[in-house]
Design a protein around this motif. Structure first.
Motif, PDB file in Angstrom:
ATOM      1  N   LYS A 212       0.943  -0.860  -0.133  1.00  0.00           N
ATOM      2  CA  LYS A 212       0.097  -0.002  -0.306  1.00  0.00           C
ATOM      3  C   LYS A 212       1.006   1.778  -0.156  1.00  0.00           C
ATOM      4  O   LYS A 212       1.729   1.597   0.571  1.00  0.00           O
ATOM      5  CB  LYS A 212      -1.141  -0.117   1.261  1.00  0.00           C
ATOM      6  CG  LYS A 212      -1.716   0.967   1.109  1.00  0.00           C
ATOM      7  CD  LYS A 212      -3.256   1.125   2.597  1.00  0.00           C
ATOM      8  CE  LYS A 212      -4.078   1.697   1.960  1.00  0.00           C
ATOM      9  NZ  LYS A 212      -4.862   1.628   3.239  1.00  0.00           N
ATOM     10  N   GLY A 213       0.651   2.007  -0.869  1.00  0.00           N
ATOM     11  CA  GLY A 213       1.423   3.647  -1.105  1.00  0.00           C
ATOM     12  C   GLY A 213       2.662   3.048  -1.403  1.00  0.00           C
ATOM     13  O   GLY A 213       3.624   4.424  -1.929  1.00  0.00           O
ATOM     14  N   ARG A 214       2.832   2.327  -2.057  1.00  0.00           N
ATOM     15  CA  ARG A 214       4.020   1.552  -2.492  1.00  0.00           C
ATOM     16  C   ARG A 214       4.081   1.521  -4.029  1.00  0.00           C
ATOM     17  O   ARG A 214       3.215   0.698  -4.749  1.00  0.00           O
ATOM     18  CB  ARG A 214       5.261   1.176  -1.548  1.00  0.00           C
ATOM     19  CG  ARG A 214       5.077   0.662  -0.316  1.00  0.00           C
ATOM     20  CD  ARG A 214       5.852   0.527   0.011  1.00  0.00           C
ATOM     21  NE  ARG A 214       7.075  -0.211   0.115  1.00  0.00           N
ATOM     22  CZ  ARG A 214       8.557   0.139   0.764  1.00  0.00           C
ATOM     23  NH1 ARG A 214       7.655   1.054   1.931  1.00  0.00           N
ATOM     24  NH2 ARG A 214       9.639  -0.427   0.237  1.00  0.00           N
ATOM     25  N   ARG A 215       5.532   1.263  -4.850  1.00  0.00           N
ATOM     26  CA  ARG A 215       6.060   1.166  -6.446  1.00  0.00           C
ATOM     27  C   ARG A 215       6.393  -0.490  -6.181  1.00  0.00           C
ATOM     28  O   ARG A 215       6.671  -0.869  -5.269  1.00  0.00           O
ATOM     29  CB  ARG A 215       6.779   1.846  -6.616  1.00  0.00           C
ATOM     30  CG  ARG A 215       6.682   3.305  -7.012  1.00  0.00           C
ATOM     31  CD  ARG A 215       7.552   3.612  -8.103  1.00  0.00           C
ATOM     32  NE  ARG A 215       8.199   4.748  -8.730  1.00  0.00           N
ATOM     33  CZ  ARG A 215       9.168   6.201  -7.857  1.00  0.00           C
ATOM     34  NH1 ARG A 215       9.681   5.394  -6.805  1.00  0.00           N
ATOM     35  NH2 ARG A 215       8.761   7.593  -7.717  1.00  0.00           N
ATOM     36  N   THR A 231      -2.605 -10.559 -14.612  1.00  0.00           N
ATOM     37  CA  THR A 231      -3.300 -10.573 -12.453  1.00  0.00           C
ATOM     38  C   THR A 231      -2.627 -10.023 -11.542  1.00  0.00           C
ATOM     39  O   THR A 231      -3.447  -9.529 -10.907  1.00  0.00           O
ATOM     40  CB  THR A 231      -3.017 -12.377 -12.708  1.00  0.00           C
ATOM     41  OG1 THR A 231      -4.196 -12.658 -13.455  1.00  0.00           O
ATOM     42  CG2 THR A 231      -4.826 -12.264 -11.457  1.00  0.00           C
ATOM     43  N   SER A 232      -1.613 -10.375 -11.947  1.00  0.00           N
ATOM     44  CA  SER A 232      -0.501  -9.555 -10.279  1.00  0.00           C
ATOM     45  C   SER A 232      -0.558  -8.236 -10.210  1.00  0.00           C
ATOM     46  O   SER A 232      -0.826  -7.813  -9.055  1.00  0.00           O
ATOM     47  CB  SER A 232       0.798 -10.252 -10.193  1.00  0.00           C
ATOM     48  OG  SER A 232       1.820 -12.086 -10.294  1.00  0.00           O
ATOM     49  N   ALA A 233      -0.511  -7.315 -11.453  1.00  0.00           N
ATOM     50  CA  ALA A 233      -0.690  -6.166 -11.585  1.00  0.00           C
ATOM     51  C   ALA A 233      -2.205  -5.596 -10.871  1.00  0.00           C
ATOM     52  O   ALA A 233      -2.089  -4.363 -10.489  1.00  0.00           O
ATOM     53  CB  ALA A 233      -0.539  -5.746 -12.965  1.00  0.00           C
ATOM     54  N   ALA A 241      -1.028  -0.189  -4.652  1.00  0.00           N
ATOM     55  CA  ALA A 241       0.037   0.106  -5.084  1.00  0.00           C
ATOM     56  C   ALA A 241       0.391   1.491  -6.373  1.00  0.00           C
ATOM     57  O   ALA A 241      -1.174   1.336  -6.350  1.00  0.00           O
ATOM     58  CB  ALA A 241       0.773  -1.320  -5.703  1.00  0.00           C
ATOM     59  N   THR A 242       0.965   2.110  -5.864  1.00  0.00           N
ATOM     60  CA  THR A 242       1.310   3.464  -6.835  1.00  0.00           C
ATOM     61  C   THR A 242       1.265   2.939  -8.415  1.00  0.00           C
ATOM     62  O   THR A 242       0.623   3.622  -8.805  1.00  0.00           O
ATOM     63  CB  THR A 242       1.835   4.844  -6.077  1.00  0.00           C
ATOM     64  OG1 THR A 242       3.324   3.777  -5.772  1.00  0.00           O
ATOM     65  CG2 THR A 242       1.442   4.686  -4.094  1.00  0.00           C
ATOM     66  N   GLU A 243       2.210   2.263  -7.981  1.00  0.00           N
ATOM     67  CA  GLU A 243       2.555   2.276  -9.718  1.00  0.00           C
ATOM     68  C   GLU A 243       3.570   0.860  -9.607  1.00  0.00           C
ATOM     69  O   GLU A 243       3.805   0.132  -8.890  1.00  0.00           O
ATOM     70  CB  GLU A 243       3.600   2.819 -10.032  1.00  0.00           C
ATOM     71  CG  GLU A 243       3.124   4.160 -10.276  1.00  0.00           C
ATOM     72  CD  GLU A 243       4.942   5.136 -10.920  1.00  0.00           C
ATOM     73  OE1 GLU A 243       4.177   5.614 -12.428  1.00  0.00           O
ATOM     74  OE2 GLU A 243       6.221   5.102  -9.836  1.00  0.00           O
TER      75      GLU A 243
END
Length: 323
Positions: A212-215, A231-233, A241-243
């Protein structure tokens, strides 16, 4: 008298073979490769290789059966032409995913292919990111494996993207690869429970690791259909995730995968190497291709001089991290 170094590239990813030759400052040897109307392959080496130390550069990729036969025919031609030593450079080892029996009456095709290569007269194999380390034991000749993690992490170091980042394996089998990648980037790592996210990307059991809040980087060795990466993305983005960056050594990109990856809004970039040739029609805006040519060229030079390859397995940014 020291044997002369010769390089040969075949039709499968000849562009990479040419890059390696350019890095080393020597030309590729000329070779004729044609096919009869029924698909039968004919090859002829156009210069003498008698007493030479020959490095044959070709992945088992694309039309894998044809590319494998091209390699085997070229090796036979070199052996009959009295080459002193035949070294096979495999930027990508097709069939390597069939490295064990998981069901009754299955073959271990990676072992069969390894045996055929060895029986045909290859003296040494230089490979890039084998799917499983045990494949090296399928040969009774020297096998050197180059790892792409130091190269692929350069993308993130060069763009100052290492802060607030977590590296993920797309399944439990890839945990070791993710751990190595994270060690170079000096970031945390985690694992995606692929079975859980395939059925429900919102599953609370789908992700192990801080996201959370991380690349997020999803690291694998091969992108084939792209389904697992997509699917993972999606699971990572849902978890905050931010990116999401998708990274793999070998961009096989089977039919349908390019469109799926290109249109997946959750993926920021897809980063691969040129171990497998990626034609123009398979390239897309999110795709970044990093060349393994300098890495392979330096490895060949070191093998020629009987030098250690361990230095090639370390990142210049984190030289103390051994992978």
């Amino acid at each position: 008298m020291e044997s002369e170094l010769k390089l040969i590239g075949l039709r499968t990813n000849n562009a990479l073979a040419q890059k390696i030759a350019d890095e080393m400052g020597i030309p590729l040897m000329p070779i004729t490769i044609t096919s009869f109307a029924d698909g039968e392959i004919y090859e002829r080496v156009l210069e003498s290789v008698r007493g030479d130390d020959v490095y044959l550069i070709a992945p088992i990729a694309g039309e894998v059966n044809d590319s494998f036969m091209e390699i085997m025919i070229a090796v036979d031609a070199l052996r009959r032409a009295s080459a002193y030593r035949i070294n096979l450079v495999l930027p990508y080892f097709g069939y390597v995913r069939q490295d064990r029996k998981t069901k009754s009456r299955e073959p271990i095709t990676a072992k069969m292919v390894s045996s055929l290569i060895e029986m045909n007269g290859v003296a040494r194999v230089l490979a890039v990111d084998l799917h499983a380390d045990q494949v090296q034991g399928f040969f009774d000749i020297p096998v050197d494996q180059l790892l792409s993690a130091p190269l692929l992490t350069e993308y993130f170091f060069g763009r100052n993207l290492t802060d607030d980042m977590t590296v993920f394996a797309p399944d439990h089998a890839g945990a070791g690869r993710a751990r190595q990648f994270a060690a170079i980037l000096d970031t945390p790592w985690g694992v995606i429970n692929d079975r859980a996210v395939q059925s429900d990307i919102t599953s609370p059991n789908g992700i192990v690791g801080d996201v959370k809040g991380r690349r997020a980087i999803v690291v694998d060795d091969i992108i084939d259909t792209g389904r697992r990466m997509i699917t993972s993305a999606r699971a990572l983005k849902h978890a905050g995730a931010t990116e999401v960056y998708v990274v793999a050594t070998h961009g096989v990109f089977s039919d349908g995968s390019v469109e799926a990856l290109a249109t997946c809004e959750e993926i920021a970039k897809v980063i691969v190497t040129d171990s497998v040739e990626i034609p123009t029609e398979k390239q897309f805006a999110k795709l970044e291709i990093m060349t393994v040519a300098p890495l392979v060229a330096e490895a060949i030079n070191r093998l020629r001089n009987d030098q250690d390859l361990s230095g090639l397995l370390r990142s210049r940014h984190k030289p103390d991290v051994k992978i």
